[in-house]
Write a protein that holds these residues in place. Structure first.
Motif, PDB file in Angstrom:
ATOM      1  N   ASP A   1      74.174  59.272  61.145  1.00  0.00           N
ATOM      2  CA  ASP A   1      73.681  59.527  62.499  1.00  0.00           C
ATOM      3  C   ASP A   1      72.156  59.387  62.533  1.00  0.00           C
ATOM      4  OD1 ASP A   1      73.698  60.171  65.166  1.00  0.00           O
ATOM      5  OD2 ASP A   1      74.887  61.982  64.937  1.00  0.00           O
ATOM      6  N   VAL A   2      71.506  60.194  63.350  1.00  0.00           N
ATOM      7  CA  VAL A   2      70.068  60.039  63.589  1.00  0.00           C
ATOM      8  C   VAL A   2      69.233  60.227  62.332  1.00  0.00           C
ATOM      9  CG1 VAL A   2      70.121  60.618  66.041  1.00  0.00           C
ATOM     10  CG2 VAL A   2      69.982  62.443  64.328  1.00  0.00           C
ATOM     11  N   HIS A   3      69.704  61.028  61.392  1.00  0.00           N
ATOM     12  CA  HIS A   3      68.937  61.232  60.175  1.00  0.00           C
ATOM     13  C   HIS A   3      68.867  59.935  59.368  1.00  0.00           C
ATOM     14  CE1 HIS A   3      70.969  64.984  61.400  1.00  0.00           C
ATOM     15  NE2 HIS A   3      69.772  65.526  61.176  1.00  0.00           N
ATOM     16  N   THR A   4      69.994  59.233  59.302  1.00  0.00           N
ATOM     17  CA  THR A   4      70.013  57.925  58.637  1.00  0.00           C
ATOM     18  C   THR A   4      69.179  56.921  59.414  1.00  0.00           C
ATOM     19  OG1 THR A   4      72.264  58.429  57.887  1.00  0.00           O
ATOM     20  CG2 THR A   4      71.505  56.151  57.668  1.00  0.00           C
ATOM     21  N   LEU A   5      69.225  57.007  60.744  1.00  0.00           N
ATOM     22  CA  LEU A   5      68.431  56.113  61.585  1.00  0.00           C
ATOM     23  C   LEU A   5      66.941  56.283  61.299  1.00  0.00           C
ATOM     24  CD1 LEU A   5      68.153  54.099  63.925  1.00  0.00           C
ATOM     25  CD2 LEU A   5      68.212  56.055  65.504  1.00  0.00           C
ATOM     26  N   LEU A   6      66.534  57.520  61.078  1.00  0.00           N
ATOM     27  CA  LEU A   6      65.131  57.780  60.772  1.00  0.00           C
ATOM     28  C   LEU A   6      64.709  57.063  59.489  1.00  0.00           C
ATOM     29  CD1 LEU A   6      62.561  59.339  61.532  1.00  0.00           C
ATOM     30  CD2 LEU A   6      63.424  61.258  60.181  1.00  0.00           C
ATOM     31  N   PHE A   7      65.552  57.133  58.457  1.00  0.00           N
ATOM     32  CA  PHE A   7      65.239  56.479  57.189  1.00  0.00           C
ATOM     33  C   PHE A   7      65.313  54.956  57.298  1.00  0.00           C
ATOM     34  CE2 PHE A   7      66.107  60.697  55.460  1.00  0.00           C
ATOM     35  CZ  PHE A   7      65.118  60.806  54.481  1.00  0.00           C
ATOM     36  N   SER A   8      66.264  54.443  58.064  1.00  0.00           N
ATOM     37  CA  SER A   8      66.402  52.986  58.189  1.00  0.00           C
ATOM     38  C   SER A   8      65.225  52.373  58.953  1.00  0.00           C
ATOM     39  CB  SER A   8      67.725  52.626  58.878  1.00  0.00           C
ATOM     40  OG  SER A   8      67.764  53.114  60.208  1.00  0.00           O
ATOM     41  N   THR A   9      64.738  53.084  59.980  1.00  0.00           N
ATOM     42  CA  THR A   9      63.551  52.573  60.692  1.00  0.00           C
ATOM     43  C   THR A   9      62.311  52.649  59.806  1.00  0.00           C
ATOM     44  OG1 THR A   9      63.249  54.772  61.697  1.00  0.00           O
ATOM     45  CG2 THR A   9      64.416  53.104  62.996  1.00  0.00           C
ATOM     46  N   ALA A  10      62.246  53.696  58.976  1.00  0.00           N
ATOM     47  CA  ALA A  10      61.128  53.799  58.028  1.00  0.00           C
ATOM     48  C   ALA A  10      61.178  52.642  57.034  1.00  0.00           C
ATOM     49  CB  ALA A  10      61.181  55.135  57.289  1.00  0.00           C
ATOM     50  N   LEU A  11      62.383  52.273  56.580  1.00  0.00           N
ATOM     51  CA  LEU A  11      62.529  51.147  55.662  1.00  0.00           C
ATOM     52  C   LEU A  11      62.092  49.847  56.329  1.00  0.00           C
ATOM     53  CD1 LEU A  11      63.527  50.150  52.886  1.00  0.00           C
ATOM     54  CD2 LEU A  11      65.798  49.839  53.918  1.00  0.00           C
ATOM     55  N   PHE A  12      62.428  49.703  57.598  1.00  0.00           N
ATOM     56  CA  PHE A  12      62.006  48.510  58.337  1.00  0.00           C
ATOM     57  C   PHE A  12      60.478  48.456  58.452  1.00  0.00           C
ATOM     58  CE2 PHE A  12      60.797  46.458  62.346  1.00  0.00           C
ATOM     59  CZ  PHE A  12      61.336  45.196  62.140  1.00  0.00           C
ATOM     60  N   LEU A  13      59.860  49.596  58.722  1.00  0.00           N
ATOM     61  CA  LEU A  13      58.396  49.642  58.822  1.00  0.00           C
ATOM     62  C   LEU A  13      57.733  49.302  57.487  1.00  0.00           C
ATOM     63  CD1 LEU A  13      57.902  52.837  61.021  1.00  0.00           C
ATOM     64  CD2 LEU A  13      57.268  50.501  61.642  1.00  0.00           C
ATOM     65  N   VAL A  14      58.300  49.802  56.390  1.00  0.00           N
ATOM     66  CA  VAL A  14      57.768  49.484  55.065  1.00  0.00           C
ATOM     67  C   VAL A  14      57.888  47.983  54.803  1.00  0.00           C
ATOM     68  CG1 VAL A  14      58.111  49.775  52.582  1.00  0.00           C
ATOM     69  CG2 VAL A  14      58.179  51.767  54.096  1.00  0.00           C
ATOM     70  N   GLY A  15      59.040  47.399  55.141  1.00  0.00           N
ATOM     71  CA  GLY A  15      59.228  45.967  54.968  1.00  0.00           C
ATOM     72  C   GLY A  15      58.247  45.161  55.798  1.00  0.00           C
ATOM     73  N   PHE A  16      58.007  45.605  57.029  1.00  0.00           N
ATOM     74  CA  PHE A  16      57.057  44.911  57.899  1.00  0.00           C
ATOM     75  C   PHE A  16      55.640  45.009  57.337  1.00  0.00           C
ATOM     76  CE2 PHE A  16      54.421  44.509  61.785  1.00  0.00           C
ATOM     77  CZ  PHE A  16      54.889  43.274  62.215  1.00  0.00           C
ATOM     78  N   GLN A  17      55.315  46.164  56.732  1.00  0.00           N
ATOM     79  CA  GLN A  17      54.008  46.328  56.102  1.00  0.00           C
ATOM     80  C   GLN A  17      53.859  45.374  54.915  1.00  0.00           C
ATOM     81  OE1 GLN A  17      51.596  48.967  57.227  1.00  0.00           O
ATOM     82  NE2 GLN A  17      50.434  47.337  56.274  1.00  0.00           N
ATOM     83  N   PHE A  18      54.922  45.230  54.143  1.00  0.00           N
ATOM     84  CA  PHE A  18      54.916  44.266  53.034  1.00  0.00           C
ATOM     85  C   PHE A  18      54.650  42.854  53.556  1.00  0.00           C
ATOM     86  CE2 PHE A  18      56.252  47.475  50.240  1.00  0.00           C
ATOM     87  CZ  PHE A  18      56.349  46.982  48.942  1.00  0.00           C
ATOM     88  N   LEU A  19      55.257  42.519  54.679  1.00  0.00           N
ATOM     89  CA  LEU A  19      55.087  41.183  55.258  1.00  0.00           C
ATOM     90  C   LEU A  19      53.628  40.954  55.678  1.00  0.00           C
ATOM     91  CD1 LEU A  19      56.457  38.561  56.203  1.00  0.00           C
ATOM     92  CD2 LEU A  19      56.878  39.687  58.406  1.00  0.00           C
ATOM     93  N   LEU A  20      53.025  41.961  56.281  1.00  0.00           N
ATOM     94  CA  LEU A  20      51.628  41.840  56.689  1.00  0.00           C
ATOM     95  C   LEU A  20      50.711  41.703  55.470  1.00  0.00           C
ATOM     96  CD1 LEU A  20      51.380  44.447  59.594  1.00  0.00           C
ATOM     97  CD2 LEU A  20      51.973  42.023  59.692  1.00  0.00           C
ATOM     98  N   PHE A  21      50.995  42.459  54.414  1.00  0.00           N
ATOM     99  CA  PHE A  21      50.191  42.359  53.202  1.00  0.00           C
ATOM    100  C   PHE A  21      50.360  40.985  52.557  1.00  0.00           C
ATOM    101  CE2 PHE A  21      49.206  46.801  53.346  1.00  0.00           C
ATOM    102  CZ  PHE A  21      48.090  46.937  52.538  1.00  0.00           C
ATOM    103  N   TYR A  22      51.542  40.418  52.683  1.00  0.00           N
ATOM    104  CA  TYR A  22      51.753  39.065  52.170  1.00  0.00           C
ATOM    105  C   TYR A  22      50.806  38.092  52.869  1.00  0.00           C
ATOM    106  CZ  TYR A  22      53.802  34.414  51.851  1.00  0.00           C
ATOM    107  OH  TYR A  22      53.980  33.063  51.675  1.00  0.00           O
ATOM    108  N   GLY A  23      50.727  38.198  54.180  1.00  0.00           N
ATOM    109  CA  GLY A  23      49.846  37.308  54.935  1.00  0.00           C
ATOM    110  C   GLY A  23      48.388  37.493  54.560  1.00  0.00           C
ATOM    111  N   LEU A  24      47.956  38.742  54.437  1.00  0.00           N
ATOM    112  CA  LEU A  24      46.556  39.011  54.092  1.00  0.00           C
ATOM    113  C   LEU A  24      46.229  38.539  52.677  1.00  0.00           C
ATOM    114  CD1 LEU A  24      46.205  42.606  55.605  1.00  0.00           C
ATOM    115  CD2 LEU A  24      45.375  40.460  56.575  1.00  0.00           C
ATOM    116  N   THR A  25      47.148  38.801  51.734  1.00  0.00           N
ATOM    117  CA  THR A  25      46.933  38.379  50.355  1.00  0.00           C
ATOM    118  C   THR A  25      46.863  36.863  50.254  1.00  0.00           C
ATOM    119  OG1 THR A  25      48.136  40.327  49.563  1.00  0.00           O
ATOM    120  CG2 THR A  25      47.818  38.529  48.000  1.00  0.00           C
ATOM    121  N   LYS A  26      47.725  36.194  50.999  1.00  0.00           N
ATOM    122  CA  LYS A  26      47.751  34.730  50.971  1.00  0.00           C
ATOM    123  C   LYS A  26      46.416  34.166  51.444  1.00  0.00           C
ATOM    124  CE  LYS A  26      50.724  31.278  50.262  1.00  0.00           C
ATOM    125  NZ  LYS A  26      51.519  31.120  49.024  1.00  0.00           N
TER     126      LYS A  26
END
Length: 381
Positions: free
Chosen positions: A263-288
């Motif tokens: 339920d919502v508790h899992t949703l909280l963790f899954s959105t956090a995982l998405f945000l972490v992944g998006f942060q990784f993507l941004l760092f990829y662009g900056l590092t490149k």
């Protein structure tokens, strides 16, 4: 007459074995009628190594900056040959048998690596951890990250053309210099060959300069940092996909799998995982951008067009839109809470709105900050 081959040896207190290595290298040049030189890149020896080299008519280059890579860079830069052979001055490599390397260089290869696992490793010449863990693992990662076919990434005996070396623009100062050379040559699509070579026991009575864990970590760190795809891009794709799919399933309501209810508790963790992944993507662009602008990685053909597709103005607009959506969702969640007279929220649908609202706001902030930093890195454009 112009020098064809320079044999460069880094040296730091190698008095016990230096003479043997110089004699082998000079003997190879004489026996094969090769116009060459032996260059000793001395890194501050205090045991008389310089005098030994001078007495054998080797050219001594004093390198002040400490480190294996620094010594080699100094020696190679001073080398006058069309081709360069580099190898340690500890009598573990056979300088009397460099012809397989030279033949490949004459055929037009830019870099010729030795492979000790194919040529033979004398018993006791390579520590157990290096032979069965460190070297195989790091060589595998090098092949995986940089699509190289080299089987022995850390063989110290290798040859290359001076022209190719100048194009590599190597920068590291320590033991990772060996990895940087192969990585740079691979990224620049140079012609690389590999020949079998032998490794003998170190002829010195003192311990080697190589530190297993420290230098192993430096090699691993270099391979990872020079591969933004594996460090940032691939993890970001995985995290974003898992986080987005899981969140999309849970936004509409709880999901039951057997006796488990997500339920919502899992949703909280899954959105956090998405945000972490998006942060990784941004760092990829900056590092490149950073690595390309500082000539650490080669420039892709479509590199300049990236600054037309992604620019500060577009990033700010996208970020503000995400912030606006998050604000509207927050107002919606507030009205739901208001309908309860600001009491305890037991309605999970309200929690879902709040989670999505916060996630969207954070995405907007990340996009705005990324756009600002991306534009700073690309100021030259």
């Amino acid at each position: 007459m112009s020098i064809e081959l320079s044999v460069v040896m880094p040296c730091l207190n190698e008095a016990e074995t230096l003479a043997t290595c110089i004699k082998k290298a000079k003997g190879f040049l004489d026996q094969n009628n090769i116009i060459g030189e032996v260059v000793i890149a001395d890194n501050g020896s205090t045991d008389g190594s310089q005098e030994i080299a001078n007495s054998l008519n080797a050219r001594v280059i004093s390198v002040q900056e400490k480190g294996y890579g620094s010594a080699l860079r100094g020696g190679i830069s001073a080398a006058k040959g069309k081709y360069v052979m580099m190898g340690d001055a500890d009598d573990s490599y056979d300088f009397s048998n460099m012809m397989p390397y030279l033949k490949k260089l004459r055929e037009g290869y830019d870099l010729v690596m030795g492979n000790r696992f194919k040529g033979g490793i004398e018993k006791g010449a390579m520590p157990f951890l290096h032979k069965y863990l460190g070297n195989p693992v790091l060589s595998f990662l090098g092949r995986l990250f940089f699509k190289s076919k080299i089987g022995d990434f850390h063989c110290g005996l290798r040859g290359f053309s001076k022209e190719a070396y100048n194009k590599m623009k190597l920068k590291t100062t320590g033991m990772e210099f060996a990895s940087e050379m192969i990585v740079s040559a691979s990224l620049k699509k140079m012609k690389i060959a590999e020949v079998p070579t032998t490794l003998s026991k170190d002829g010195r009575s003192r311990p080697p300069h190589l530190n297993t864990w420290r230098d192993g970590w430096r090699h691993l760190r270099f391979l990872v940092l020079f591969s933004p795809n594996w460090l940032f891009l691939y993890p970001s794709i995985l995290f974003c996909l898992v986080g987005f799919i899981t969140s999309a399933l849970l936004i509409s309501g709880p999901v039951e799998v057997g006796n488990l209810t997500f339920d919502v508790h899992t949703l909280l963790f899954s959105t956090a995982l998405f945000l972490v992944g998006f942060q990784f993507l941004l760092f990829y662009g900056l590092t490149k951008v950073y690595t390309i602008e500082n000539e650490l990685l080669p420039k892709p053909k479509n590199y300049n067009s990236l600054f037309k597709i992604f620019n500060l103005e577009k990033g700010l607009v996208c970020g503000l839109i995400l912030l606006l959506i998050g604000l509207l969702l927050s107002i919606w969640a507030y009205t739901n809470w208001q309908s309860l007279n600001f009491g305890d929220i037991n309605n999970h649908n309200t929690f879902r709105i709040v989670i999505v609202a916060v996630t969207t706001i954070l995405l907007g902030v990340q996009v705005i900050l990324f756009s600002l930093f991306f534009s700073i890195l690309g100021l030259k454009k």
